[in-house]
Design a protein around this motif. Structure first.
Motif, mmCIF file in Angstrom:
data_model
loop_
_atom_site.group_PDB
_atom_site.id
_atom_site.type_symbol
_atom_site.label_atom_id
_atom_site.label_comp_id
_atom_site.label_asym_id
_atom_site.label_seq_id
_atom_site.Cartn_x
_atom_site.Cartn_y
_atom_site.Cartn_z
ATOM 1 N N ILE A 299 0.831 -1.203 0.000
ATOM 2 C CA ILE A 299 0.000 0.000 0.000
ATOM 3 C C ILE A 299 0.866 1.255 0.000
ATOM 4 C CG2 ILE A 299 -1.655 1.347 1.389
ATOM 5 C CD1 ILE A 299 -2.876 -1.326 2.252
ATOM 6 N N PHE A 300 2.023 1.179 0.675
ATOM 7 C CA PHE A 300 2.929 2.326 0.715
ATOM 8 C C PHE A 300 3.316 2.777 -0.691
ATOM 9 C CE2 PHE A 300 7.394 3.763 0.651
ATOM 10 C CZ PHE A 300 7.242 4.943 1.360
ATOM 11 N N PHE A 301 3.525 1.827 -1.592
ATOM 12 C CA PHE A 301 3.877 2.170 -2.973
ATOM 13 C C PHE A 301 2.640 2.330 -3.858
ATOM 14 C CE2 PHE A 301 7.608 -0.072 -1.290
ATOM 15 C CZ PHE A 301 8.596 0.858 -1.570
ATOM 16 N N GLY A 302 1.644 1.469 -3.656
ATOM 17 C CA GLY A 302 0.466 1.493 -4.517
ATOM 18 C C GLY A 302 -0.405 2.715 -4.330
ATOM 19 N N GLY A 303 -0.565 3.168 -3.072
ATOM 20 C CA GLY A 303 -1.411 4.321 -2.826
ATOM 21 C C GLY A 303 -0.936 5.572 -3.554
ATOM 22 N N PRO A 304 0.300 6.002 -3.341
ATOM 23 C CA PRO A 304 0.778 7.196 -4.046
ATOM 24 C C PRO A 304 0.822 7.028 -5.569
ATOM 25 C CG PRO A 304 2.164 6.710 -2.149
ATOM 26 C CD PRO A 304 1.249 5.533 -2.321
ATOM 27 N N PHE A 305 1.258 5.855 -6.042
ATOM 28 C CA PHE A 305 1.388 5.676 -7.490
ATOM 29 C C PHE A 305 0.023 5.726 -8.170
ATOM 30 C CE2 PHE A 305 1.226 2.732 -11.138
ATOM 31 C CZ PHE A 305 2.044 3.435 -12.020
ATOM 32 N N PHE A 306 -0.909 4.915 -7.696
ATOM 33 C CA PHE A 306 -2.228 4.902 -8.324
ATOM 34 C C PHE A 306 -2.979 6.210 -8.068
ATOM 35 C CE2 PHE A 306 -1.651 0.198 -8.257
ATOM 36 C CZ PHE A 306 -1.866 -0.032 -9.603
ATOM 37 N N GLY A 307 -2.719 6.850 -6.915
ATOM 38 C CA GLY A 307 -3.332 8.151 -6.659
ATOM 39 C C GLY A 307 -2.877 9.182 -7.671
ATOM 40 N N TRP A 308 -1.572 9.206 -7.950
ATOM 41 C CA TRP A 308 -1.048 10.108 -8.966
ATOM 42 C C TRP A 308 -1.663 9.802 -10.334
ATOM 43 C CZ3 TRP A 308 1.792 9.056 -13.393
ATOM 44 C CH2 TRP A 308 2.313 10.171 -14.052
ATOM 45 N N LEU B 164 -0.234 -3.441 -3.355
ATOM 46 C CA LEU B 164 -0.226 -2.403 -4.390
ATOM 47 C C LEU B 164 -1.642 -2.132 -4.890
ATOM 48 C CD1 LEU B 164 2.829 -3.570 -6.556
ATOM 49 C CD2 LEU B 164 2.783 -1.660 -4.953
ATOM 50 N N ALA B 165 -2.400 -3.201 -5.139
ATOM 51 C CA ALA B 165 -3.769 -3.052 -5.622
ATOM 52 C C ALA B 165 -4.655 -2.408 -4.561
ATOM 53 C CB ALA B 165 -4.328 -4.417 -6.027
ATOM 54 N N ILE B 166 -4.472 -2.799 -3.308
ATOM 55 C CA ILE B 166 -5.258 -2.197 -2.230
ATOM 56 C C ILE B 166 -4.951 -0.713 -2.108
ATOM 57 C CG2 ILE B 166 -5.644 -2.180 0.266
ATOM 58 C CD1 ILE B 166 -5.101 -5.209 0.217
ATOM 59 N N GLY B 167 -3.670 -0.351 -2.286
ATOM 60 C CA GLY B 167 -3.300 1.052 -2.265
ATOM 61 C C GLY B 167 -4.029 1.836 -3.344
ATOM 62 N N GLY B 168 -4.127 1.249 -4.533
ATOM 63 C CA GLY B 168 -4.893 1.888 -5.595
ATOM 64 C C GLY B 168 -6.347 2.047 -5.229
ATOM 65 N N GLU B 169 -6.889 1.055 -4.546
ATOM 66 C CA GLU B 169 -8.297 1.130 -4.124
ATOM 67 C C GLU B 169 -8.516 2.272 -3.137
ATOM 68 O OE1 GLU B 169 -12.240 0.254 -4.169
ATOM 69 O OE2 GLU B 169 -10.652 -0.508 -5.458
ATOM 70 N N TYR B 170 -7.617 2.412 -2.176
ATOM 71 C CA TYR B 170 -7.729 3.521 -1.230
ATOM 72 C C TYR B 170 -7.639 4.854 -1.943
ATOM 73 C CZ TYR B 170 -7.719 1.032 3.196
ATOM 74 O OH TYR B 170 -8.084 0.260 4.269
ATOM 75 N N SER C 61 -0.101 5.867 6.452
ATOM 76 C CA SER C 61 -0.790 5.104 7.495
ATOM 77 C C SER C 61 -0.318 3.662 7.513
ATOM 78 C CB SER C 61 -2.309 5.159 7.278
ATOM 79 O OG SER C 61 -2.719 4.325 6.209
ATOM 80 N N ARG C 62 -0.063 3.118 6.331
ATOM 81 C CA ARG C 62 0.357 1.721 6.262
ATOM 82 C C ARG C 62 1.834 1.550 6.568
ATOM 83 N NH1 ARG C 62 -4.838 2.406 6.293
ATOM 84 N NH2 ARG C 62 -5.984 0.519 5.750
ATOM 85 N N VAL C 63 2.623 2.612 6.418
ATOM 86 C CA VAL C 63 4.014 2.527 6.850
ATOM 87 C C VAL C 63 4.056 2.239 8.341
ATOM 88 C CG1 VAL C 63 6.093 3.874 7.292
ATOM 89 C CG2 VAL C 63 5.029 3.959 5.063
ATOM 90 N N GLY C 64 3.305 3.039 9.105
ATOM 91 C CA GLY C 64 3.254 2.812 10.546
ATOM 92 C C GLY C 64 2.682 1.450 10.881
ATOM 93 N N ALA C 65 1.609 1.077 10.183
ATOM 94 C CA ALA C 65 0.987 -0.221 10.453
ATOM 95 C C ALA C 65 1.931 -1.363 10.087
ATOM 96 C CB ALA C 65 -0.316 -0.341 9.666
#
Length: 446
Positions: A76-85, A128-134, A388-392
């Motif tokens: 999620i740490f990588f997927g969230g920012p990448f898919f968000g961008w 990564l996919a979950i990060g994109g979902e968030y 958030s997922r970095v800490g988790a």
């Protein structure tokens, strides 16, 4: 100038048609987003039940257990920012489909893993996919939601997260007595992913995103069709020509970035860490020998808590739902840590922590979306989800080693400290955004 649906004179039928179209879209979009959100909870809950069995089958060390438990969070740490961008740059709709297709494939692959390294890689890609979902799911839903009642609509996504967590616990318990049953329980998420993909076909692009990119004619078509009320001038004024991470740290958006990242991380770190290794925590506190039953209680208490959060989020406001529970849950974990041999304190403290933490977590599907403008919304939400997922991930990785070397009380005191940090940061940075238009709520943190 606010853009509103066009009607044909006294004939109200265009409005009625728009209302029906909007209702159908909201239902489809809400279902597709809720399932996607629930899959994250399903992934975390599933590994909590399966960890003991797969550790025995695959011969995992303590280090490998931590890596497998933390792998989706690292993803999620990588997927969230990448898919968000990607969603801010190219549109919400493409990312909305691609992330779920990835999840479908890797869910199935879990069934065939032969060692801990393979499982780690597969669940990393799943993250990564979950990060994109968030990054894209809740923002897309929010951009079609009305200002009034938006908090309740979005916060129901967190019910889906906890429901997914609880469902995975039940599925894991069903397969617990089956030889290799953990393979079936982990890969069963593919069924939910397939249903989600079918629902997402035909979902339109976000009208607000089109406005933020200056594509007013395309936006107006959607506004007319679905009867959307939107402040077009504000959306156009807040547009960013080239959305990216640098803008998150500009003077205009730094406060929002810090707040969304810290409050989200502080809420989920204790829950994820304890939930992923609940059996080990349960054993360390000498709370009996039925860890599965305790995990079920843990899961369903959380569902009750987040349900309460959804009911009150628009009534009492965002700040009241966030700040006091931070301090109360910190005190609850501290009491359990200080009195680990007093059963009523341990049981009551844990249940109180789970319930109120889940109630506040309803805001993780609301606040981050409201403090960033449309042109940076998915980038900001993706980055906050990553933080958030970095800490988790750190908590999940270190918890089994912390239990082994320092004991449960030390681990729980650290969790209480994290919650206290969340309370301090939220007190100074959290805005009140209840019932505000998205374009206006993003300006409250400047």
């Amino acid at each position: 100038m606010a853009m509103t649906p066009v009607t044909d004179g006294p004939d109200a039928s265009p409005q009625a048609t728009a209302a029906r179209e909007r209702a159908r879209l909201h239902l489809r979009l809400k279902a597709a987003t809720q399932i996607g959100q629930g899959l994250d909870g399903y992934v975390i809950g599933g590994i909590g039940v399966a960890m003991s069995a797969l550790t025995a089958d695959l011969g995992l060390s303590t280090l490998e257990q931590g890596l497998v438990g933390a792998s989706p969070l690292i993803g999620i740490f990588f997927g969230g920012p990448f898919f968000g961008w990607c969603a801010d740059r190219f549109g919400r709709r493409p990312v909305f489909m691609v992330d779920m297709l990835i999840f479908l494939v890797v869910s199935i692959l879990q069934f065939f893993v032969a060692d801990g390294a393979q499982l780690f890689v597969i669940r990393l890609v799943m993250g990564l996919a979950i990060g994109g979902e968030y990054a894209v799911g809740a923002p897309l839903l929010s951009e079609y939601a009305p200002s009034k009642g938006r908090g309740r609509l979005l916060s129901t996504l967190e019910i889906s997260w906890y429901a997914g967590y609880a469902l995975a616990t039940v599925v894991g318990a069903v397969f617990a007595s089956v030889d290799g049953g953990w393979r079936w329980s982990l890969s069963s998420g593919a069924v939910l992913a397939l249903v989600c993909i079918l629902l997402r076909g035909g979902v339109p692009e976000s009208a607000r995103w089109l406005l933020s990119r200056g594509r007013t004619n395309e936006a107006q078509v959607l506004i007319d069709r679905y009867g959307i009320e939107v402040d077009a001038d504000a959306e156009l004024a807040d547009g960013v020509a080239k959305p990216g991470f640098r803008a998150l740290f500009s003077r205009a958006h730094l406060r929002a970035t810090v707040f969304a990242s810290v409050f989200w991380a502080a809420l989920v770190l204790p829950y994820f860490a304890i939930g992923s290794f609940w059996g080990e925590v349960f054993e360390a506190l000498r709370m009996g020998d039925n860890a599965v039953a305790a995990l079920l209680l843990y899961s369903f208490t959380a569902v009750a808590g987040v349900s309460l959060g959804c009911l009150v989020v628009d009534r009492i406001g965002r700040r009241k739902l966030l700040i006091p529970p931070f301090w109360i849950t910190a005190a609850a974990l501290a009491l359990v840590a200080l009195f680990p041999d007093v059963t009523p304190v341990v049981v009551g403290g844990f249940l109180f922590f789970i319930f109120l933490n889940a109630a506040s977590s309803a805001l993780t599907a609301v606040y981050p979306l409201e403090v960033f403008p449309t042109s940076l919304r998915t980038t900001g939400v993706g980055f906050a989800a990553a933080m958030s997922r970095v800490g988790a991930a750190i908590g999940t990785f270190l918890l089994p080693m912390g239990l082994e070397h320092f004991g449960a009380s030390f681990v729980l005191l650290l969790g209480a400290g994290v919650l206290a940090i969340g309370g301090v940061v939220s007190h100074f940075l959290a805005p009140e955004t209840t019932d505000m238009d998205l374009a206006h709520s993003a300006r409250t943190v400047h």
